[in-house]
Design an enzyme around this catalytic site. Structure first.
Site, PDB file in Angstrom:
ATOM      1  N   ARG A   1      -7.674-102.704 -64.291  1.00 30.60           N
ATOM      2  CA  ARG A   1      -8.010-103.283 -65.584  1.00 30.60           C
ATOM      3  C   ARG A   1      -9.248-102.569 -66.112  1.00 30.60           C
ATOM      4  O   ARG A   1     -10.293-102.569 -65.466  1.00 30.60           O
ATOM      5  CB  ARG A   1      -8.296-104.771 -65.386  1.00 30.60           C
ATOM      6  CG  ARG A   1      -8.532-105.575 -66.639  1.00 30.60           C
ATOM      7  CD  ARG A   1      -8.605-107.067 -66.261  1.00 30.60           C
ATOM      8  NE  ARG A   1      -8.791-107.898 -67.435  1.00 30.60           N
ATOM      9  CZ  ARG A   1      -9.977-108.143 -68.005  1.00 30.60           C
ATOM     10  NH1 ARG A   1     -11.070-107.634 -67.497  1.00 30.60           N
ATOM     11  NH2 ARG A   1     -10.040-108.910 -69.072  1.00 30.60           N
TER      12      ARG A   1
ATOM     13  N   SER B   1       0.500-112.865 -67.798  1.00 34.61           N
ATOM     14  CA  SER B   1      -0.477-113.951 -67.660  1.00 34.61           C
ATOM     15  C   SER B   1      -0.014-115.143 -68.479  1.00 34.61           C
ATOM     16  O   SER B   1       0.277-115.004 -69.672  1.00 34.61           O
ATOM     17  CB  SER B   1      -1.853-113.516 -68.191  1.00 34.61           C
ATOM     18  OG  SER B   1      -2.382-112.494 -67.407  1.00 34.61           O
TER      19      SER B   1
ATOM     20  N   LYS C   1     -15.408-115.133 -67.676  1.00 33.26           N
ATOM     21  CA  LYS C   1     -14.540-115.341 -68.824  1.00 33.26           C
ATOM     22  C   LYS C   1     -15.062-116.430 -69.749  1.00 33.26           C
ATOM     23  O   LYS C   1     -15.533-117.464 -69.304  1.00 33.26           O
ATOM     24  CB  LYS C   1     -13.147-115.760 -68.345  1.00 33.26           C
ATOM     25  CG  LYS C   1     -12.313-114.597 -67.870  1.00 33.26           C
ATOM     26  CD  LYS C   1     -11.093-114.444 -68.761  1.00 33.26           C
ATOM     27  CE  LYS C   1     -10.088-113.484 -68.147  1.00 33.26           C
ATOM     28  NZ  LYS C   1      -8.897-113.378 -68.983  1.00 33.26           N
TER      29      LYS C   1
END
Ligand code: NI
Lengths: 209, 209
Positions: B41, B110, B139
């Site tokens: 990622r 996701s 997050k």
């Protein structure tokens, strides 16, 4: 089969130039004014947003029979079955892009000197963009290319060459005299009061000169 | 043929967790500690930088026989011939990604609720990530999933389910008891003093429970 491309008046989209105008409508106006090729460029969009915009632009360019090239994002190009991909020197290497794209899609590469131009061609580019030719407000860290260098590059690579960077009605003729195949513009069309009128004038300046 | 995947301990890379450590070396340590699947990622890298990192990570995962999945960027997945792609709700739609990927690559999605999970499966997902399960520092704008919801999702979709969000040694057993197939972690491994040791402990907590 790759599309038969007229590189004459190449529109590169840039949302920052739109000042609130609708992207799709502005592209449609620009096509009505004579744009021969569209490159969709989205630098801040999520992949989903880029994809959704690209679907709309693809429908538009297909309607008018104009090729659509996607900037940087090979995945978006494949996802919307665009006509091709345009990569810069910070994007996927041209050789890698060509391998994934196959031989039926256009591949363009941004270059700023003869070495990059010859490398792009060797790695499978169908055309190259060369610049920046003239100052603009939109780019920092610009690498400059003179009209003499542009002409020399055009004489050394036997693929189409598109000039880029600050091209407008007033300098289009000087660019044309280098012998290149087209002019790439963003703000000169997108930021104009009428995208159609601006495209029409640029088309005349370059194509009818 | 798709790779036969063990979803047990799924490492998601995140440069922000590394505190100066080398990404490739840390992934290698994590694999030595028991990581069974790696998702690369990169949210801020240029396409070229992402590609160059992906080439390195692919060489590493191939060396150890671990599948590599690329986050978001289908073009990078194709360019390095990764084992698959993982998309979130802001990335390419799963149905579009599946069409471009073909049927020989893994596709993960996701999800944060049953509706998204069933949609992902219908659109061609091989597995789903479900979360966020527990608070993390990394997050914002998080959508929460309880362990009860996680269990209900697992019972309703017959594809592998990986839990994500704040999983660590202390809660891995509670996650395992929902019946899901694996745990996805970033900081619990990447930010640990020893990625190998952290992976080994997580592996024990989840796989040997
Ligand atoms: Ni197969």
């Amino acid at each position: 089969m790759k599309p038969n491309v007229n590189y004459g008046l190449y529109l590169i989209t840039d949302r920052a130039c739109l000042q609130g105008k609708n992207l799709i409508e502005t592209i449609e106006e620009a096509i009505a004014g004579g744009v021969t090729l569209v490159q969709l460029r989205e630098k801040d969009a999520s992949s989903l947003a880029f994809y959704e915009i690209a679907v709309q632009v693809k429908a538009l360019t297909s309607k008018y029979g104009i090729p659509l090239v996607i900037n940087d994002r090979l995945d978006i190009a494949l996802a919307v079955d665009a006509d091709g991909l345009h990569v810069g020197q910070s994007d996927l290497p041209a050789s890698v892009a060509r391998k994934v794209l196959g031989n039926h899609k256009l591949l363009g590469v941004s270059t700023a000197n003869l070495e990059e131009a010859l490398k792009a061609k060797a790695e499978g580019a169908d055309y190259i963009g060369v610049g920046a030719l003239f100052p603009t407000n939109t780019k920092t860290d610009t690498r400059w290319v003179t009209l003499e260098q542009l002409q020399s590059i055009k004489e050394s690579v036997n693929i189409p060459v598109v000039g880029i960077g600050g091209i407008q009605e007033s300098n289009a003729l000087a660019v044309k005299e280098t012998g290149i195949d087209g002019i790439a513009v963003a703000s000169a069309i997108l930021a104009a009061p009428s995208a159609k009128e601006a495209a029409r004038r640029l088309w005349k300046s370059f194509m009818n000169a």
